[in-house]
Motif scaffolding. Structure first.
Motif, PDB file in Angstrom:
ATOM      1  N   ASN A   2      11.766   1.364  -3.132  1.00 13.42           N
ATOM      2  CA  ASN A   2      11.280   2.702  -2.817  1.00 13.42           C
ATOM      3  C   ASN A   2      11.018   2.833  -1.326  1.00 13.42           C
ATOM      4  O   ASN A   2      10.557   1.881  -0.696  1.00 13.42           O
ATOM      5  CB  ASN A   2       9.988   2.997  -3.575  1.00 13.42           C
ATOM      6  N   HIS A   5       6.282   5.707   2.686  1.00 11.38           N
ATOM      7  CA  HIS A   5       5.903   7.003   3.235  1.00 11.38           C
ATOM      8  C   HIS A   5       4.700   6.867   4.171  1.00 11.38           C
ATOM      9  O   HIS A   5       3.863   5.977   4.012  1.00 11.38           O
ATOM     10  CB  HIS A   5       5.560   7.971   2.103  1.00 11.38           C
ATOM     11  N   HIS A 138       7.231  -3.899   1.627  1.00  8.32           N
ATOM     12  CA  HIS A 138       6.969  -3.966   0.191  1.00  8.32           C
ATOM     13  C   HIS A 138       6.861  -5.433  -0.208  1.00  8.32           C
ATOM     14  O   HIS A 138       7.687  -6.252   0.194  1.00  8.32           O
ATOM     15  CB  HIS A 138       8.136  -3.359  -0.602  1.00  8.32           C
ATOM     16  N   ASN A 141       5.064  -5.161  -5.445  1.00  5.44           N
ATOM     17  CA  ASN A 141       4.702  -3.786  -5.822  1.00  5.44           C
ATOM     18  C   ASN A 141       3.564  -3.189  -5.007  1.00  5.44           C
ATOM     19  O   ASN A 141       2.868  -2.282  -5.475  1.00  5.44           O
ATOM     20  CB  ASN A 141       4.370  -3.694  -7.312  1.00  5.44           C
TER      21      ASN A 141
END
Length: 166
Positions: A2, A5, A138, A141
């Motif tokens: 992912n 952000h 990352h 998780n």
């Protein structure tokens, strides 16, 4: 993987500040990867910091999290005379933005910071301020710090300097 952000990294930096201010050393250490680098370069001149922590002077340099773990152990054990008693701190993080450097599985993050600290024994207030560069990745998780470089702008220090002050 992912994307990372800005809101998520801002939350991580605010969490780090909270852990430092409340002296929650274990959660603070857990924000860093085992191989995380922590570096506070010295100033070469009025506008240039050292660029190689292995060959030039640094105010603080740890190649891995183990160095930070050792500092935390010294603070907890009372073996850090300069840290007795610990100052009360308030970390403020602002102007958080994503940087342009490429980080594998992560992002570069830039921010400004200010730390107000009160040393209880001499009853002195100090203000430290500067900029930070982070590599955030990352891992399992969650977001973790792979590298933290602290540019201390007011490096003429009237007192001791340690990880909890930056």
């Amino acid at each position: 993987m992912n994307p990372i952000h800005l809101n998520d990294v801002t939350k991580l930096l605010h969490q780090e500040a909270h852990y430092l201010d409340t002296q929650q050393w274990d959660p603070w250490l857990n924000l860093f990867l085992e191989e995380a680098e922590y570096w506070v370069p010295a100033w070469k001149s009025e506008h240039e910091t050292t660029s190689n922590p292995k060959a030039e002077l640094s105010l603080i340099y740890y190649a891995t999290r183990a160095g930070l773990e050792d500092r935390v152990w010294r603070v907890r054990s009372g073996r850090s005379v300069a840290s007795k008693p610990l100052p009360r701190t308030q970390h403020n993080v602002n102007n958080v933005m994503l940087g342009n450097e490429t980080v594998i599985d992560g992002v570069q993050v830039l921010c400004n910071w200010t730390v107000h600290q009160f040393r209880t024994k001499p009853q002195e207030v100090e203000v430290l301020f500067g900029r930070c560069e982070y590599d955030i990745v990352h891992h399992d998780n969650s977001l973790r710090i792979q590298r933290k470089k602290v540019i201390l702008l007011n490096d003429y220090l009237p007192a001791m300097l340690d990880f909890y002050s930056l």
